[in-house]
Design an enzyme around this catalytic site. Structure first.
Site, PDB file in Angstrom:
ATOM      1  N   CYS A   1      -2.734  -9.664   3.402  1.00 26.93           N
ATOM      2  CA  CYS A   1      -2.515  -8.255   3.075  1.00 26.93           C
ATOM      3  C   CYS A   1      -2.246  -8.098   1.587  1.00 26.93           C
ATOM      4  O   CYS A   1      -1.150  -8.409   1.108  1.00 26.93           O
ATOM      5  CB  CYS A   1      -1.341  -7.700   3.887  1.00 26.93           C
ATOM      6  SG  CYS A   1      -0.936  -5.989   3.481  1.00 26.93           S
TER       7      CYS A   1
ATOM      8  N   CYS B   1       0.445  -5.524   0.697  1.00 25.92           N
ATOM      9  CA  CYS B   1       1.801  -6.004   0.997  1.00 25.92           C
ATOM     10  C   CYS B   1       2.290  -6.967  -0.080  1.00 25.92           C
ATOM     11  O   CYS B   1       3.447  -6.903  -0.507  1.00 25.92           O
ATOM     12  CB  CYS B   1       1.836  -6.722   2.350  1.00 25.92           C
ATOM     13  SG  CYS B   1       1.210  -5.784   3.739  1.00 25.92           S
ATOM     14  N   ASP B   2       1.419  -7.866  -0.529  1.00 28.10           N
ATOM     15  CA  ASP B   2       1.844  -8.984  -1.375  1.00 28.10           C
ATOM     16  C   ASP B   2       1.249  -8.989  -2.774  1.00 28.10           C
ATOM     17  O   ASP B   2       1.605  -9.835  -3.596  1.00 28.10           O
ATOM     18  CB  ASP B   2       1.480 -10.308  -0.686  1.00 28.10           C
ATOM     19  CG  ASP B   2       2.116 -10.433   0.689  1.00 28.10           C
ATOM     20  OD1 ASP B   2       3.261  -9.979   0.840  1.00 28.10           O
ATOM     21  OD2 ASP B   2       1.461 -10.962   1.599  1.00 28.10           O
TER      22      ASP B   2
END
Length: 325
Positions: free
Chosen positions: A136, A139-140
Site C-alpha cells: 500500500c 499507507c507507507d
C-alpha cells in the site's frame, strides 16, 4: 438467543459493494446488519486518487469510502466491528458466526469480502514486510520520501501507486514481467511522461535483501535472457493482483479456477438467499462502480427473496420457532 439476533439480511464486508448493498437494503426496510472487521471502504481506502467513479472528477479513496459509509449510516444501519468466521447455509435461515462467538441468523446473506494482496512468494518478502516491503503506497509512501523504491506489477493498481510514489521518492522503478503494461492507456501515458519513473521491462524479482535499517536491494531476473542482477532500493511495493477472500463461501458453491464465485445475474449463488458481490464475484472487470452495482443488485434481489419467504410462512410477524424464545 435474543430476537434482535435474527435479521432479514446480514452483509459481510464494508467495501463499496457491501455499503451499497446496505443503502439499498435499508431503503427496502430490511432488518439489516453489516459486519466489517476493518475500516469501512475496503481496498478503496488505500487508493490515493480515484478518477473514474461517476460524479467525482477527482477524489481520494479515503474520502470516497467515508462518503459511502456516511450514506449508509444515515439510514441508521446497524454495524458490528467483528470478523465473520463461518457461514452455514440452512433451509429456514442462514447462520453467521463471529470471531467473538456471537451468532447471527438471517433470511439472506450478502458476501462482500473482496480480496487480499497477492504475494510474490520470493525470499525476503514475508520476513521484511513492514520493514521496506509494502502492499500500500498511500499507507507507507511517506516513509520513503526522498528514497528509491521499486514497484512490482503492470496493472492499474501498480501504475496508480507508482505515480503516487513518484511525488515522494527520489526514484521509482516499475518491474514488470512483460514488455507492455496492462494498465489503462491514460495511466500508461502518465507513467511514460514522468521522468522520475523508470520501467524495467521483462523483469521479475527473485529475492529481497535487507539490513539493520530495512530493505537494501532486490534481485532481478530478465524473463527473456534469464540474466540476473541486483538493484539497490530502499523499498518494495507489490501490486500483482488480489486473491479472493473466499473462506466463508459455502462448500459446493461454484467457483472458477481463480477461486472467484460464479453467480447468476442477481448475484445469487446456488444456495437460495446467499449472494456474492464485488471482487469476490467472477465478472469481466473489477471497478468500484461495478462493486457498488453488485451491491444494489444483490440487495434488491435479497429484498424480493425475504418478502417471498415471509409471505410463504404461516405468520409473517413471527420468527422461526427456535428463535422466538
Amino acid at each position: 438467543m435474543a430476537k434482535h439476533d435474527f435479521y432479514d439480511l446480514v452483509i459481510i464486508g464494508g467495501g463499496p459493494g457491501g455499503l451499497s448493498a446496505a443503502i439499498y437494503a435499508m431503503r427496502a426496510a430490511l432488518k439489516t446488519v453489516l459486519v466489517e472487521k476493518g475500516v469501512p471502504g475496503g481496498q478503496v481506502t488505500m487508493s490515493d486518487e480515484v478518477e473514474n467513479y461517476p460524479g467525482f472528477i477527482h477524489i481520494s479513496g479515503a474520502e470516497l469510502s467515508m462518503k459511502f459509509a456516511q450514506h449508509a449510516e444515515s439510514y441508521d444501519l446497524e454495524t458490528i466491528s467483528q470478523e465473520a468466521t463461518a457461514l452455514d447455509p440452512g433451509l429456514e435461515y442462514h447462520t453467521v458466526t463471529l470471531a467473538n462467538g456471537e451468532v447471527l441468523k438471517s433470511h439472506a446473506v450478502i458476501l462482500a469480502t473482496g480480496g487480499s494482496p497477492r504475494k510474490l512468494d520470493v525470499p525476503g518478502e514475508r520476513e521484511f514486510y513492514g520493514k521496506g516491503v509494502s502492499y500500500c503506497a498511500t499507507c507507507d509512501g511517506f516513509f520513503f520520501r526522498g528514497k528509491t523504491v521499486v514497484v512490482v506489477g503492470g496493472g492499474d493498481s501498480a501504475a496508480e501507486e507508482a505515480l503516487y510514489l513518484a511525488k515522494l521518492c527520489k526514484k521509482v522503478y516499475i518491474a514488470h514481467r512483460r514488455d507492455e503494461l496492462r494498465a489503462s492507456k491514460i495511466l500508461q501515458q502518465r507513467i511514460f511522461d514522468d521522468c522520475n519513473i523508470e520501467m524495467l521491462w521483462n523483469t521479475v524479482l527473485t529475492d529481497i535483501k535487507a539490513g539493520p535499517d530495512g530493505v537494501e536491494a532486490v534481485g532481478l531476473q530478465d524473463t527473456v535472457t534469464k540474466e540476473t542482477r541486483g538493484l539497490s532500493v530502499d523499498g518494495v511495493f507489490i501490486f500483482i493482483g488480489f486473491n479472493p477472500n473466499n473462506e466463508l463461501v459455502p462448500a459446493g458453491t461454484r467457483m472458477n479456477a481463480d477461486g472467484l464465485v460464479i453467480t447468476d445475474e442477481k448475484c445469487e449463488t446456488k444456495s437460495p438467499g446467499i449472494y456474492v458481490i464485488g471482487d469476490l464475484r467472477d465478472k469481466f472487470a473489477r471497478q468500484i462502480v461495478l462493486s457498488a452495482a453488485d451491491g444494489c443488485t444483490a440487495a434488491l434481489a435479497a429484498a424480493h427473496f425475504v418478502e417471498a419467504k415471509k409471505s410463504a410462512g404461516p405468520d409473517t410477524c413471527e420468527l422461526p420457532a427456535d428463535l422466538d424464545q
